[in-house]
Write a protein that holds these residues in place. Structure first.
Motif, PDB file in Angstrom:
ATOM      1  N   GLY A   5       0.790  -1.212   0.000  1.00 26.20           N
ATOM      2  CA  GLY A   5       0.000   0.000   0.000  1.00 26.20           C
ATOM      3  C   GLY A   5       0.830   1.273   0.000  1.00 26.20           C
ATOM      4  N   PHE A   6       0.118   2.365  -0.010  1.00 30.44           N
ATOM      5  CA  PHE A   6       0.715   3.700  -0.120  1.00 30.44           C
ATOM      6  C   PHE A   6       1.741   3.979   0.977  1.00 30.44           C
ATOM      7  N   TRP A   7       1.399   3.743   2.225  1.00 32.74           N
ATOM      8  CA  TRP A   7       2.284   4.129   3.327  1.00 32.74           C
ATOM      9  C   TRP A   7       3.539   3.270   3.399  1.00 32.74           C
ATOM     10  N   LYS A   8       3.409   1.991   3.108  1.00 27.77           N
ATOM     11  CA  LYS A   8       4.581   1.108   3.098  1.00 27.77           C
ATOM     12  C   LYS A   8       5.536   1.534   1.985  1.00 27.77           C
ATOM     13  N   ARG A   9       4.980   1.853   0.828  1.00 26.43           N
ATOM     14  CA  ARG A   9       5.801   2.300  -0.291  1.00 26.43           C
ATOM     15  C   ARG A   9       6.431   3.659   0.002  1.00 26.43           C
ATOM     16  N   PHE A 134      -5.633   4.349  -4.157  1.00 25.95           N
ATOM     17  CA  PHE A 134      -6.985   4.221  -4.691  1.00 25.95           C
ATOM     18  C   PHE A 134      -7.164   3.172  -5.798  1.00 25.95           C
ATOM     19  N   THR A 135      -6.079   2.568  -6.277  1.00 30.14           N
ATOM     20  CA  THR A 135      -6.221   1.557  -7.324  1.00 30.14           C
ATOM     21  C   THR A 135      -6.347   0.173  -6.694  1.00 30.14           C
ATOM     22  N   ALA A 136      -7.031  -0.713  -7.360  1.00 24.00           N
ATOM     23  CA  ALA A 136      -7.333  -2.045  -6.816  1.00 24.00           C
ATOM     24  C   ALA A 136      -6.070  -2.843  -6.493  1.00 24.00           C
ATOM     25  N   LYS A 137      -5.057  -2.733  -7.325  1.00 25.19           N
ATOM     26  CA  LYS A 137      -3.823  -3.490  -7.108  1.00 25.19           C
ATOM     27  C   LYS A 137      -2.701  -2.609  -6.583  1.00 25.19           C
ATOM     28  N   LYS A 138      -3.089  -1.472  -5.972  1.00 26.08           N
ATOM     29  CA  LYS A 138      -2.149  -0.543  -5.325  1.00 26.08           C
ATOM     30  C   LYS A 138      -1.035  -0.085  -6.269  1.00 26.08           C
ATOM     31  N   HIS A 147       3.641  -1.680 -16.319  1.00 27.59           N
ATOM     32  CA  HIS A 147       3.025  -2.991 -16.042  1.00 27.59           C
ATOM     33  C   HIS A 147       3.768  -3.713 -14.923  1.00 27.59           C
ATOM     34  N   THR A 148       3.908  -3.019 -13.782  1.00 29.00           N
ATOM     35  CA  THR A 148       4.595  -3.588 -12.630  1.00 29.00           C
ATOM     36  C   THR A 148       3.701  -3.542 -11.401  1.00 29.00           C
ATOM     37  N   TYR A 149       4.078  -4.335 -10.410  1.00 31.90           N
ATOM     38  CA  TYR A 149       3.335  -4.413  -9.147  1.00 31.90           C
ATOM     39  C   TYR A 149       4.340  -4.448  -8.011  1.00 31.90           C
ATOM     40  N   VAL A 150       3.987  -3.819  -6.903  1.00 39.03           N
ATOM     41  CA  VAL A 150       4.807  -3.898  -5.693  1.00 39.03           C
ATOM     42  C   VAL A 150       4.033  -4.782  -4.725  1.00 39.03           C
ATOM     43  N   VAL A 151       4.650  -5.906  -4.354  1.00 37.58           N
ATOM     44  CA  VAL A 151       3.952  -6.934  -3.587  1.00 37.58           C
ATOM     45  C   VAL A 151       4.745  -7.338  -2.353  1.00 37.58           C
ATOM     46  N   ASP A 152       4.050  -8.001  -1.423  1.00 32.64           N
ATOM     47  CA  ASP A 152       4.676  -8.549  -0.228  1.00 32.64           C
ATOM     48  C   ASP A 152       5.599  -9.701  -0.637  1.00 32.64           C
ATOM     49  N   LYS A 153       6.844  -9.632  -0.212  1.00 35.73           N
ATOM     50  CA  LYS A 153       7.845 -10.614  -0.630  1.00 35.73           C
ATOM     51  C   LYS A 153       7.529 -12.011  -0.107  1.00 35.73           C
ATOM     52  N   ARG A 154       7.106 -12.128   1.143  1.00 35.47           N
ATOM     53  CA  ARG A 154       6.815 -13.452   1.709  1.00 35.47           C
ATOM     54  C   ARG A 154       5.659 -14.130   0.980  1.00 35.47           C
ATOM     55  N   GLU A 155       4.607 -13.369   0.702  1.00 30.72           N
ATOM     56  CA  GLU A 155       3.472 -13.960  -0.009  1.00 30.72           C
ATOM     57  C   GLU A 155       3.863 -14.359  -1.423  1.00 30.72           C
ATOM     58  N   LEU A 156       4.658 -13.524  -2.087  1.00 23.85           N
ATOM     59  CA  LEU A 156       5.124 -13.862  -3.433  1.00 23.85           C
ATOM     60  C   LEU A 156       5.935 -15.151  -3.397  1.00 23.85           C
ATOM     61  N   ASN A 157       6.856 -15.280  -2.438  1.00 23.02           N
ATOM     62  CA  ASN A 157       7.666 -16.489  -2.338  1.00 23.02           C
ATOM     63  C   ASN A 157       6.798 -17.716  -2.082  1.00 23.02           C
ATOM     64  N   TYR A 158       5.770 -17.559  -1.264  1.00 27.71           N
ATOM     65  CA  TYR A 158       4.850 -18.660  -0.981  1.00 27.71           C
ATOM     66  C   TYR A 158       4.124 -19.101  -2.256  1.00 27.71           C
ATOM     67  N   ILE A 159       3.621 -18.124  -3.013  1.00 26.23           N
ATOM     68  CA  ILE A 159       2.908 -18.423  -4.262  1.00 26.23           C
ATOM     69  C   ILE A 159       3.841 -19.092  -5.264  1.00 26.23           C
ATOM     70  N   LEU A 160       5.053 -18.565  -5.406  1.00 27.73           N
ATOM     71  CA  LEU A 160       6.007 -19.152  -6.357  1.00 27.73           C
ATOM     72  C   LEU A 160       6.400 -20.565  -5.930  1.00 27.73           C
ATOM     73  N   HIS A 161       6.544 -20.780  -4.624  1.00 26.87           N
ATOM     74  CA  HIS A 161       6.873 -22.111  -4.110  1.00 26.87           C
ATOM     75  C   HIS A 161       5.745 -23.094  -4.423  1.00 26.87           C
ATOM     76  N   LYS A 162       4.498 -22.675  -4.205  1.00 24.86           N
ATOM     77  CA  LYS A 162       3.344 -23.540  -4.493  1.00 24.86           C
ATOM     78  C   LYS A 162       3.258 -23.854  -5.990  1.00 24.86           C
ATOM     79  N   GLN A 163       3.540 -22.875  -6.829  1.00 22.98           N
ATOM     80  CA  GLN A 163       3.526 -23.109  -8.274  1.00 22.98           C
ATOM     81  C   GLN A 163       4.603 -24.119  -8.668  1.00 22.98           C
TER      82      GLN A 163
END
Length: 172
Positions: A5-9, A134-138, A147-163
């Motif tokens: 989100g905005f404040w973390k960024r 204010f945007t859905a994907k922050k 065409h980029t996204y700033v995401v939580d690293k732990r959740e991304l690693n979890y998703i990539l591991h599951k894939q």
């Protein structure tokens, strides 16, 4: 996916600005020492400008320093965000990373496009940055452009591991 989100960024940006400010200060000190203890003869550029007086020399040096700082900032952001880290030091400190639409690390070109697009986000009264709240994907304007996204690293690693797990089980 958990988008940053905005404040973390914003906090990540502040950390990166402090780091870059320190780098710029060191470069400025080195440049100052060189000017004081270096050759007192003006450079050919300064010699041609001497007829215009001190303001022209000051303006040229300020322009040179601004361009150097801009180049260093660009390389810092583009190299860090396109590296295997996928983030600047500020983002890493807060556990967020920048990815493309396929959750992969950015190419240097895409990271550069993201960086230079921040100019547009800035000149429209910072609205391009505020859009993050204010945007859905922050996404900020520069994220939408690149065409980029700033995401939580732990959740991304979890998703990539599951894939990777699914892919390895499917190949058996």
């Amino acid at each position: 996916m958990l988008y940053a989100g905005f404040w973390k960024r914003t906090l990540a940006y502040i950390i990166d600005s402090l780091i870059l400010g320190f780098v710029f200060m060191i470069i400025g000190l080195i440049w100052g020492v060189i000017q004081v203890f270096g050759n007192s003869m003006p450079s050919p550029t300064e010699t041609s400008v001497l007829t215009d007086g001190l303001p022209a020399i000051f303006t040229m040096k300020l322009l040179g320093q601004t361009l150097l700082n801009l180049g260093i900032s660009w390389l810092y952001y583009a190299l860090m965000e396109s590296s295997k880290c996928r983030a600047t030091v500020g983002k890493l400190a807060l556990g967020i990373v920048v990815v493309d639409e396929f959750n992969q690390k950015l190419s240097f070109g895409r990271a550069s496009a993201r960086y230079w697009s921040k100019i547009l986000s800035s000149i429209i009264l910072w609205i391009g940055f505020i859009m993050t709240a204010f945007t859905a994907k922050k996404q900020a304007l520069h994220d939408l452009i690149a065409h980029t996204y700033v995401v939580d690293k732990r959740e991304l690693n979890y998703i990539l591991h599951k894939q990777a797990e699914r892919n390895s089980h499917g190949n058996v």
